[in-house]
Motif scaffolding. Structure first.
Motif, PDB file in Angstrom:
ATOM      1  N   LEU A   1      -4.314   0.637 -27.689  1.00 13.10           N
ATOM      2  CA  LEU A   1      -3.512   1.662 -27.447  1.00 13.10           C
ATOM      3  C   LEU A   1      -3.679   3.386 -27.394  1.00 13.10           C
ATOM      4  N   GLY A   2      -4.971   3.079 -28.925  1.00  7.13           N
ATOM      5  CA  GLY A   2      -5.706   4.395 -29.063  1.00  7.13           C
ATOM      6  C   GLY A   2      -6.918   4.820 -27.338  1.00  7.13           C
ATOM      7  N   GLN A   3      -7.088   3.735 -26.942  1.00 14.01           N
ATOM      8  CA  GLN A   3      -8.102   4.043 -26.507  1.00 14.01           C
ATOM      9  C   GLN A   3      -7.345   4.504 -24.451  1.00 14.01           C
ATOM     10  N   THR A   4      -5.904   3.945 -24.752  1.00  9.78           N
ATOM     11  CA  THR A   4      -5.000   4.703 -23.586  1.00  9.78           C
ATOM     12  C   THR A   4      -4.306   6.297 -23.451  1.00  9.78           C
ATOM     13  N   PHE A   5      -4.065   6.235 -25.345  1.00  7.25           N
ATOM     14  CA  PHE A   5      -3.839   7.528 -25.564  1.00  7.25           C
ATOM     15  C   PHE A   5      -5.000   8.885 -25.377  1.00  7.25           C
ATOM     16  N   LYS A   6      -6.556   8.060 -25.474  1.00  2.00           N
ATOM     17  CA  LYS A   6      -7.576   9.247 -25.679  1.00  2.00           C
ATOM     18  C   LYS A   6      -7.666   9.736 -24.165  1.00  2.00           C
ATOM     19  N   VAL A   7      -7.303   8.606 -23.084  1.00  2.72           N
ATOM     20  CA  VAL A   7      -7.927   8.965 -21.436  1.00  2.72           C
ATOM     21  C   VAL A   7      -6.448   9.394 -21.847  1.00  2.72           C
ATOM     22  N   THR A   8      -5.614   9.162 -21.442  1.00  3.17           N
ATOM     23  CA  THR A   8      -4.477  10.157 -21.312  1.00  3.17           C
ATOM     24  C   THR A   8      -3.754  11.488 -21.962  1.00  3.17           C
ATOM     25  N   SER A   9      -5.221  12.328 -23.118  1.00  8.83           N
ATOM     26  CA  SER A   9      -5.344  13.402 -23.222  1.00  8.83           C
ATOM     27  C   SER A   9      -6.376  14.344 -22.069  1.00  8.83           C
ATOM     28  N   GLN A  10      -7.289  12.873 -21.744  1.00 11.79           N
ATOM     29  CA  GLN A  10      -8.833  13.763 -20.695  1.00 11.79           C
ATOM     30  C   GLN A  10      -8.181  14.102 -20.086  1.00 11.79           C
ATOM     31  N   GLU A  11      -7.004  12.970 -19.237  1.00  4.91           N
ATOM     32  CA  GLU A  11      -5.837  13.584 -18.412  1.00  4.91           C
ATOM     33  C   GLU A  11      -5.060  14.413 -18.532  1.00  4.91           C
ATOM     34  N   ALA A  12      -4.010  15.358 -19.170  1.00  9.84           N
ATOM     35  CA  ALA A  12      -3.792  16.235 -19.801  1.00  9.84           C
ATOM     36  C   ALA A  12      -4.887  17.860 -19.827  1.00  9.84           C
ATOM     37  N   THR A  13      -6.223  17.233 -20.265  1.00  6.94           N
ATOM     38  CA  THR A  13      -6.561  18.362 -19.934  1.00  6.94           C
ATOM     39  C   THR A  13      -7.667  18.602 -18.388  1.00  6.94           C
ATOM     40  N   LYS A  14      -7.318  17.444 -17.615  1.00  5.30           N
ATOM     41  CA  LYS A  14      -7.885  17.322 -16.655  1.00  5.30           C
ATOM     42  C   LYS A  14      -7.250  18.496 -15.458  1.00  5.30           C
ATOM     43  N   LEU A  15      -6.080  17.748 -15.911  1.00  7.64           N
ATOM     44  CA  LEU A  15      -4.435  18.202 -15.146  1.00  7.64           C
ATOM     45  C   LEU A  15      -4.795  20.013 -15.380  1.00  7.64           C
ATOM     46  N   SER A  16      -4.572  20.354 -15.945  1.00  6.08           N
ATOM     47  CA  SER A  16      -4.527  21.843 -17.124  1.00  6.08           C
ATOM     48  C   SER A  16      -5.210  22.714 -16.611  1.00  6.08           C
ATOM     49  N   LEU A  17      -6.789  22.199 -16.723  1.00 13.55           N
ATOM     50  CA  LEU A  17      -7.491  23.071 -15.408  1.00 13.55           C
ATOM     51  C   LEU A  17      -7.653  23.018 -14.527  1.00 13.55           C
ATOM     52  N   ALA A  18      -7.192  22.403 -13.825  1.00 16.58           N
ATOM     53  CA  ALA A  18      -7.260  21.826 -11.891  1.00 16.58           C
ATOM     54  C   ALA A  18      -6.311  22.788 -11.498  1.00 16.58           C
ATOM     55  N   PHE A  19      -5.264  23.431 -12.104  1.00 10.00           N
ATOM     56  CA  PHE A  19      -4.411  24.671 -12.123  1.00 10.00           C
ATOM     57  C   PHE A  19      -4.364  25.455 -12.801  1.00 10.00           C
ATOM     58  N   SER A  20      -5.091  26.017 -13.317  1.00  7.91           N
ATOM     59  CA  SER A  20      -5.240  27.505 -14.902  1.00  7.91           C
ATOM     60  C   SER A  20      -5.916  28.551 -13.688  1.00  7.91           C
ATOM     61  N   ARG A  21      -6.531  28.038 -12.482  1.00  7.68           N
ATOM     62  CA  ARG A  21      -6.898  29.305 -11.478  1.00  7.68           C
ATOM     63  C   ARG A  21      -6.723  29.144 -10.602  1.00  7.68           C
ATOM     64  N   SER A  22      -6.980  30.424  -9.331  1.00  4.52           N
ATOM     65  CA  SER A  22      -7.367  30.256  -7.699  1.00  4.52           C
ATOM     66  C   SER A  22      -8.746  29.758  -8.273  1.00  4.52           C
ATOM     67  N   PRO A  23      -8.838  28.944  -6.655  1.00  2.53           N
ATOM     68  CA  PRO A  23      -8.439  28.767  -5.400  1.00  2.53           C
ATOM     69  C   PRO A  23      -7.081  27.969  -5.111  1.00  2.53           C
ATOM     70  N   LEU A  24      -5.930  27.675  -4.855  1.00  2.00           N
ATOM     71  CA  LEU A  24      -5.580  26.195  -5.111  1.00  2.00           C
ATOM     72  C   LEU A  24      -6.350  25.328  -4.777  1.00  2.00           C
ATOM     73  N   THR A  25      -6.112  23.979  -5.643  1.00  2.00           N
ATOM     74  CA  THR A  25      -6.629  22.725  -5.758  1.00  2.00           C
ATOM     75  C   THR A  25      -6.376  22.289  -4.388  1.00  2.00           C
TER      76      THR A  25
END
Length: 294
Positions: A1-25
């Protein structure tokens, strides 16, 4: 469970960074990001469902609640990204990303077995009862008017309504109600102590007994709240008696379940009997004071 929560946290960071600036992904990158987020969430849900109910319903509920927070946090982040402009990282997006991180970090605090889960649950109940008791003690010490901290209405002027005061008869009744509330606090404190000291989660019977304790302990705080609310003026003595009887019944059930479970060796039976007598004593006084209401 700890590993899956860690991966989810990392994916949230990647998702947020991808949509934090132009140009469009790019469409391809969006698809990859979406798949990774979905896979992370599915892994979290899958691991939760792997936890057998036989390990304890109290433990499972806490893991479920933590899992739900992670899933809901990711949903909120995705919705925030979809509704936000792409010029810069919005405040809402930062907050939503932080919310996912916080939800994922909870895994380190989750109980590792049902004994630890029940300790956590009973401690939470004890905290609520302590607060209710302190609030009522404060109101009684304040004087005849428990609403003295509420500002006067400019149009109505000073309140002369006797419905905001306790009579002498009310106060005698309330003293016994306070005795029941104090017994509730003492009961939870003692149960917490024996679950910490003697609670085991090695066998199904032990796990089931702990769940029974957590379930009945959870009934104490709402019963204390109902009694406390009925104690404010204007006092309906019959309502107070009924709420007191309900609380007394819950407390006696807690004590009975404790006494017959593995957390209560013979050396602990003394306080169980003492608190049982205290509940009966206060309830009998409440019945005496309200006899005319029946």
């Amino acid at each position: 469970l700890g590993q899956t929560f860690k991966v989810t946290s990392q994916e949230a960071t990647k998702l947020s960074l991808a949509f934090s600036r132009s140009p469009l992904t790019s469409v391809e990158d969006c698809r990859k990001l979406s798949e990774d987020v979905q896979n992370a969430i599915l892994a979290v849900a899958t691991v939760y469902h792997w936890l057998p109910k036989s390990q304890g319903t109290t433990l499972r509920k806490m893991v479920r609640d933590a899992t739900t927070e992670v899933v809901e946090g990711m949903i909120q982040l995705t919705e925030t990204i979809l509704s936000a402009p792409l010029e810069s990282l919005s405040r809402e997006q930062l907050i939503s990303t932080g919310g996912v991180w916080e939800a994922c970090e909870q895994v380190t605090d989750l109980p590792r077995d049902n004994q630890a889960a029940v300790v956590s649950a009973v401690a939470a109940c004890l905290g609520v009862v302590k607060d209710a008791l302190e609030e009522m003690e404060h109101a009684l010490v304040e004087g005849q008017d428990p609403y003295s901290d509420i500002m006067e209405d400019e149009d109505l002027g000073f309140r002369g309504n006797r419905d905001t005061y306790w009579s002498e008869a009310d106060r005698k009744l309330l003293n016994s109600c306070m005795g029941l509330m104090k017994a509730s606090k003492a009961c939870l404190k003692k149960v917490l102590g024996v679950v910490k000291a003697y609670g085991k989660a090695d066998f199904p019977e032990q796990i089931a007994q702990l769940d029974d304790l957590a379930d009945i302990a959870n009934e104490i705080s709402p019963s204390v709240d109902e009694l406390a609310l009925s104690m404010y003026p204007p006092v309906n003595q019959l309502a107070v008696r009924l709420n007191a009887a309900k609380l007394a019944s819950v407390l006696k059930k807690v004590l009975e379940i404790t006494k017959t479970s593995h957390v209560c060796p013979p050396s602990e039976e003394g306080w169980v009997q003492f608190l049982t007598d205290a509940v009966d004593h206060n309830m009998n006084k409440i019945k005496t004071f309200t006899q005319g209401q029946i």
